[in-house]
Design a protein around this motif. Structure first.
Motif, PDB file in Angstrom:
ATOM      1  N   MET A 107       0.783  -1.127   0.143  1.00  0.00           N
ATOM      2  CA  MET A 107      -0.024  -0.103  -0.094  1.00  0.00           C
ATOM      3  C   MET A 107       0.848   1.300  -0.014  1.00  0.00           C
ATOM      4  SD  MET A 107      -3.197  -1.154   2.423  1.00  0.00           S
ATOM      5  CE  MET A 107      -2.310  -2.308   3.361  1.00  0.00           C
ATOM      6  N   GLU A 108       0.198   2.447  -0.421  1.00  0.00           N
ATOM      7  CA  GLU A 108       1.102   3.617  -0.398  1.00  0.00           C
ATOM      8  C   GLU A 108       1.194   4.372   0.744  1.00  0.00           C
ATOM      9  OE1 GLU A 108      -0.224   6.192  -3.637  1.00  0.00           O
ATOM     10  OE2 GLU A 108       0.091   4.628  -5.238  1.00  0.00           O
ATOM     11  N   THR A 109       0.296   4.486   1.515  1.00  0.00           N
ATOM     12  CA  THR A 109       0.151   5.261   2.729  1.00  0.00           C
ATOM     13  C   THR A 109       0.545   4.736   4.100  1.00  0.00           C
ATOM     14  OG1 THR A 109      -2.400   4.979   2.884  1.00  0.00           O
ATOM     15  CG2 THR A 109      -1.595   6.866   1.878  1.00  0.00           C
ATOM     16  N   MET A 110       0.444   3.387   4.190  1.00  0.00           N
ATOM     17  CA  MET A 110       1.090   2.743   5.327  1.00  0.00           C
ATOM     18  C   MET A 110       1.454   1.327   4.838  1.00  0.00           C
ATOM     19  SD  MET A 110      -2.882   1.695   6.738  1.00  0.00           S
ATOM     20  CE  MET A 110      -4.170   2.457   5.549  1.00  0.00           C
ATOM     21  N   THR A 111       2.048   0.693   5.882  1.00  0.00           N
ATOM     22  CA  THR A 111       2.895  -0.613   5.607  1.00  0.00           C
ATOM     23  C   THR A 111       1.629  -1.565   5.935  1.00  0.00           C
ATOM     24  OG1 THR A 111       3.562  -0.896   8.105  1.00  0.00           O
ATOM     25  CG2 THR A 111       5.240   0.231   6.300  1.00  0.00           C
ATOM     26  N   ARG A 112       1.821  -2.963   5.698  1.00  0.00           N
ATOM     27  CA  ARG A 112       1.130  -3.969   6.129  1.00  0.00           C
ATOM     28  C   ARG A 112       1.047  -4.058   7.239  1.00  0.00           C
ATOM     29  NH1 ARG A 112       1.724  -7.458   1.374  1.00  0.00           N
ATOM     30  NH2 ARG A 112       2.788  -9.131   2.764  1.00  0.00           N
ATOM     31  N   VAL A 141      -6.604  -5.514  -0.929  1.00  0.00           N
ATOM     32  CA  VAL A 141      -5.825  -5.572  -2.085  1.00  0.00           C
ATOM     33  C   VAL A 141      -4.702  -4.350  -2.331  1.00  0.00           C
ATOM     34  CG1 VAL A 141      -5.800  -6.351  -4.499  1.00  0.00           C
ATOM     35  CG2 VAL A 141      -7.394  -7.102  -2.900  1.00  0.00           C
ATOM     36  N   GLY A 142      -3.554  -4.253  -2.179  1.00  0.00           N
ATOM     37  CA  GLY A 142      -2.665  -3.164  -2.565  1.00  0.00           C
ATOM     38  C   GLY A 142      -2.275  -3.670  -3.861  1.00  0.00           C
ATOM     39  N   LYS A 177      -2.365  -3.638   9.915  1.00  0.00           N
ATOM     40  CA  LYS A 177      -2.985  -4.811  10.664  1.00  0.00           C
ATOM     41  C   LYS A 177      -3.023  -4.255  12.071  1.00  0.00           C
ATOM     42  CE  LYS A 177      -0.895  -9.022  12.266  1.00  0.00           C
ATOM     43  NZ  LYS A 177       0.260 -10.224  12.334  1.00  0.00           N
ATOM     44  N   GLY A 178      -1.973  -3.573  12.412  1.00  0.00           N
ATOM     45  CA  GLY A 178      -2.339  -2.950  13.880  1.00  0.00           C
ATOM     46  C   GLY A 178      -3.554  -2.128  14.154  1.00  0.00           C
ATOM     47  N   LYS A 179      -3.849  -1.275  12.869  1.00  0.00           N
ATOM     48  CA  LYS A 179      -5.132  -0.445  13.117  1.00  0.00           C
ATOM     49  C   LYS A 179      -6.337  -1.254  13.073  1.00  0.00           C
ATOM     50  CE  LYS A 179      -2.794   3.794  10.961  1.00  0.00           C
ATOM     51  NZ  LYS A 179      -2.644   4.533  10.168  1.00  0.00           N
ATOM     52  N   LEU A 180      -6.301  -2.338  12.123  1.00  0.00           N
ATOM     53  CA  LEU A 180      -7.606  -3.443  12.358  1.00  0.00           C
ATOM     54  C   LEU A 180      -7.676  -3.785  13.554  1.00  0.00           C
ATOM     55  CD1 LEU A 180      -7.107  -4.706   8.746  1.00  0.00           C
ATOM     56  CD2 LEU A 180      -9.007  -3.364   9.373  1.00  0.00           C
ATOM     57  N   GLN A 181      -6.560  -4.321  14.083  1.00  0.00           N
ATOM     58  CA  GLN A 181      -6.909  -5.070  15.349  1.00  0.00           C
ATOM     59  C   GLN A 181      -7.082  -4.354  16.419  1.00  0.00           C
ATOM     60  OE1 GLN A 181      -2.560  -6.680  15.451  1.00  0.00           O
ATOM     61  NE2 GLN A 181      -3.312  -8.996  14.765  1.00  0.00           N
ATOM     62  N   ARG A 213      -8.855   2.717   4.104  1.00  0.00           N
ATOM     63  CA  ARG A 213      -8.859   3.992   5.068  1.00  0.00           C
ATOM     64  C   ARG A 213      -9.995   4.570   5.531  1.00  0.00           C
ATOM     65  NH1 ARG A 213      -5.147   6.452   1.447  1.00  0.00           N
ATOM     66  NH2 ARG A 213      -6.540   8.135   1.223  1.00  0.00           N
ATOM     67  N   LYS A 214     -10.909   4.432   4.488  1.00  0.00           N
ATOM     68  CA  LYS A 214     -12.304   4.909   4.903  1.00  0.00           C
ATOM     69  C   LYS A 214     -12.835   4.173   5.967  1.00  0.00           C
ATOM     70  CE  LYS A 214     -16.368   6.870   2.686  1.00  0.00           C
ATOM     71  NZ  LYS A 214     -17.477   5.916   3.137  1.00  0.00           N
TER      72      LYS A 214
END
Ligand code: 9MJ
Length: 680
Positions: A612-617, A644-645, A621-625, A669-670
């Protein structure tokens, strides 16, 4: 009812298909279909061959194993001798080799084909009209043994060559070896069944090829790389070694992908270093690299000396195994009290360094290998791995060799040694009363990934504990316990170093909860677990008081970690140390506990693929968790979303197939900014 011509056509078609999949799987390392599908193709072929047994031929993929055990191996004369290689043991030997070649050929610079030198067994394969008819060992170079039945079981050896432009007689030379993973699995199997493990992959490969029963060989994970040719009936091969290897590859034979073309001695030395740096990461063992003059015309001009060609050399790596005498067995006490038997050795040069100590792991290992003080032992040092005693040379055991006994009292503090049921490790029960455990606990506390106290090295910690000035990690922050002049007076210290160390200690006071938790050295609480605990609970008192149920809510925390955490925080001494540390100024900001945050994505499972462009996987992952989502590595029917990146892998296709919803980066992101029910 299918006619016999139908059956013959289906059989031919299936064999072709299976051979092609074999080639992709074993030779190109690029499987095209799942294993289950491959198994189905094989089963279909077997069924058809049962219907029409008269159509079974030796090159059918169903016929790799099947031959009966032999009484012994026949002899095979090599029409073209199987040569061995001259060795270069250092750069000077290598430079001398290149100087001989350039002088002999009267050229400025020579082009070499460079190959890793596999540590296995040299084997010759004979193909007639594209079919494998004979496989033989090198033997003495002129006469070897017929091991056709066994080599036929090696999946990376084609039973039939691909294409139609191969010579009608083609002898291929190469090395049969056992990959490391296969070797480890085989040895585990041997041990589990009460058998004797093999000393190394080379012995395992040799033992497997020397089986009289090919059914046993078939269970051994062997592979082959090809590196040359012997008898060839038509001179249609190209005129350089490298181009010949390319032809072999085209005919479906396996050639090392590390093979390269290099120029002059400098190119050889550079290749040697490059492969040396990769050595431990390769999935098989190599003991050096081989350089061969690339032009066949030049090879012919150079000729042979006795059994080795003048146009090739093996530049060996330093040996990883050597023999030496074991003077005695010491006991080392680690941070968690584990007692490790360590072999004290007569100094020996192995794996590029002089080794005087080697680990013996634990009591059971010493017994299994039957290692005794006074024995001659084989010591192995591979890469940066701690040197270990591999085996004992029993033939050289002196009469007075002493067997090892695990002490019942800690050799450092005298506390009782305990070994829990079902565990291999014996531990000193002294805890921080034991100065060995104290030293290790303080070293861990100060280490870079824990409290990160620069300048507090292992030697200094050991000295300070030994003189009795450093009794707990809290003393580090207590200038009345450990004043400037005491620090300045230690070995290799002075005013300036003491100043710097005190500044580093002060700096470490400002830390994070995760670092602090990790620095406490609680068993099984590594960096990741410490971070998970810190994020989940947000502050230390909650963690210290959390009950089992609450702790088990933390991702990746299981019953063992829970028991260790509870035992650690239950111990009054540990609580006192924590209190002292905080009183002396160690502090960290509390974080917002994830457990108290809304979990709008609870129950949803995500898979991330592509970049992805604006964040690493990892960030995604951290944000989703943090929002309660589960993030896994593989797509299944239970997956809620696949993110999908760029350059997504096969996971995207799988999601398509299973009808799982895809999200692009913008949609993710949304979702992170406005989780589904946050505005509800
Ligand atoms: C190994 N062992 O990998 C040769 N070898 O060439 C390579 N051995 C060899 N070449 C001629 N890569 C004789 C032996």
């Amino acid at each position: 009812m299918p006619t016999s011509t139908d059956i013959a056509a289906s059989i031919a078609q299936l064999r072709c298909e299976i051979n092609d999949h074999n080639h992709h799987y074993y030779v190109l390392d690029d499987p095209q279909i799942p294993d289950a599908e491959y198994d189905r193709l094989m089963q279909r072929l077997q069924a058809l061959e049962r219907q029409a047994p008269e159509l079974i031929t030796l090159e059918s993929p169903t016929q790799r194993v099947g031959a009966k055990p032999l009484a012994g191996f026949d002899e095979v004369a090599h029409r073209v001798a199987m040569l061995s290689l001259d060795n270069a043991f250092n750069d000077d030997d290598m430079l001398a080799f290149d100087a001989r070649i350039t002088k002999g050929l009267e050229v400025e610079q020579v082009t070499y084909c460079a190959e890793p030198k596999l540590d296995g067994l040299a084997v010759s394969l004979r193909y007639e009209n594209g079919l494998l008819v004979r496989a033989a060992t090198r033997g003495d170079g002129r006469v070897g043994e017929d091991i056709t039945q066994n080599v036929r079981t090696i999946s990376s050896v084609p039973l039939r060559l691909m294409g139609d432009d191969f010579p009608s007689v083609l002898e291929v030379r190469g090395e049969v070896y056992m990959p490391r993973v296969g070797f480890d699995a085989l040895n585990k199997r041997q041990r589990d069944h009460g058998g004797k493990p093999f000393a190394n992959p080379r012995n395992a490969a040799a033992g497997s090829l020397r089986q009289l029963d090919p059914k046993i060989t078939a269970t051994r994970p062997l592979a082959m790389y090809c590196y040359g040719v012997g008898e060839v009936d038509e001179q249609r091969l190209p005129t350089s070694h490298r181009a010949i290897l390319a032809c072999l590859k085209g005919w479906g034979l396996r050639v090392s992908p590390e093979t390269d073309e290099v120029y002059g001695a400098a190119g050889c030395l550079e290749y040697y270093r490059k492969i040396g740096a990769k050595r431990d990461a390769l999935p098989y063992e190599i003991d050096g690299v081989v350089f061969k003059v690339n032009s066949l015309k030049q090879q012919q001009a150079l000729g042979f000396v006795s059994r080795a060609p003048r146009w090739a050399i093996a530049h060996k790596f330093p040996a990883q195994e050597e023999m030496t005498r074991l003077i005695g067995i010491d006991i080392q006490v680690g941070r968690t009290g584990a007692l490790t038997p360590v072999a004290r050795l007569e100094p020996v040069f192995v794996g590029g360094v002089t080794v005087t100590n080697a680990t013996l792991h634990n009591e059971d290992e010493v017994r299994r290998k039957d290692v005794r003080a006074g024995d001659t032992v084989v010591v192995r040092r591979a890469g940066d791995v701690i040197p270990e005693v591999v085996s004992v040379v029993l033939a050289q055991r002196p009469n007075d060799a002493r067997a090892f006994v695990m002490p019942t009292d800690c050799p450092v503090c005298g506390s009782e040694v305990r070994r829990a049921e079902g565990e291999a490790v014996s531990r000193c029960s002294g805890g921080l009363y034991c100065s060995a455990q104290r030293k290790e606990a303080i070293k861990h506390f100060a280490s870079r990934r824990a409290m990160d106290i620069e300048g507090l090295g292992d030697k200094l910690v050991e000295q300070l504990v030994e003189v009795g000035w450093l009794n707990s990690v809290a003393d580090l922050y207590d200038r009345s316990a450990l004043p400037h002049e005491k620090l300045a007076g230690m070995d290799r210290m002075g005013d300036k170093s003491a100043d710097n160390l005190i500044a580093a200690i002060d700096k470490s006071k400002q830390t994070t909860l995760a670092h602090f938790l990790f620095s406490l050295g609680i068993r099984e609480v590594g960096e990741a677990t410490a971070r998970a605990l810190a994020n989940h609970f947000g502050n230390l008192p909650t963690i210290m008081e959390a009950d089992e149920e609450a702790l088990l809510q933390v991702a990746d925390v299981g019953p063992v970690v829970v028991a260790n955490l509870r035992a650690f925080f239950h111990e009054p001494h540990n609580r006192e140390v924590i209190e002292s540390l905080q009183r002396l100024g160690v502090q960290w900001p509390d974080v917002v506990a994830q457990k108290d945050l809304p979990q709008p994505l609870a129950g949803q499972t995500f898979v991330l693929t592509g970049s992805m462009e604006t964040m690493t996987r990892d960030e995604a992952k951290g944000k989703l968790q943090a929002l309660g989502a589960k993030v896994t590595g593989s797509v299944s029917k239970k997956t809620s979303y696949v993110v999908v990146g760029d350059d997504p892998g096969s996971k995207r296709d799988k999601a398509d197939k299973l009808g799982v919803t895809l999200l692009d980066e913008a949609a993710l992101r949304k979702l992170l900014e406005e989780p589904p029910n946050s505005s509800d």
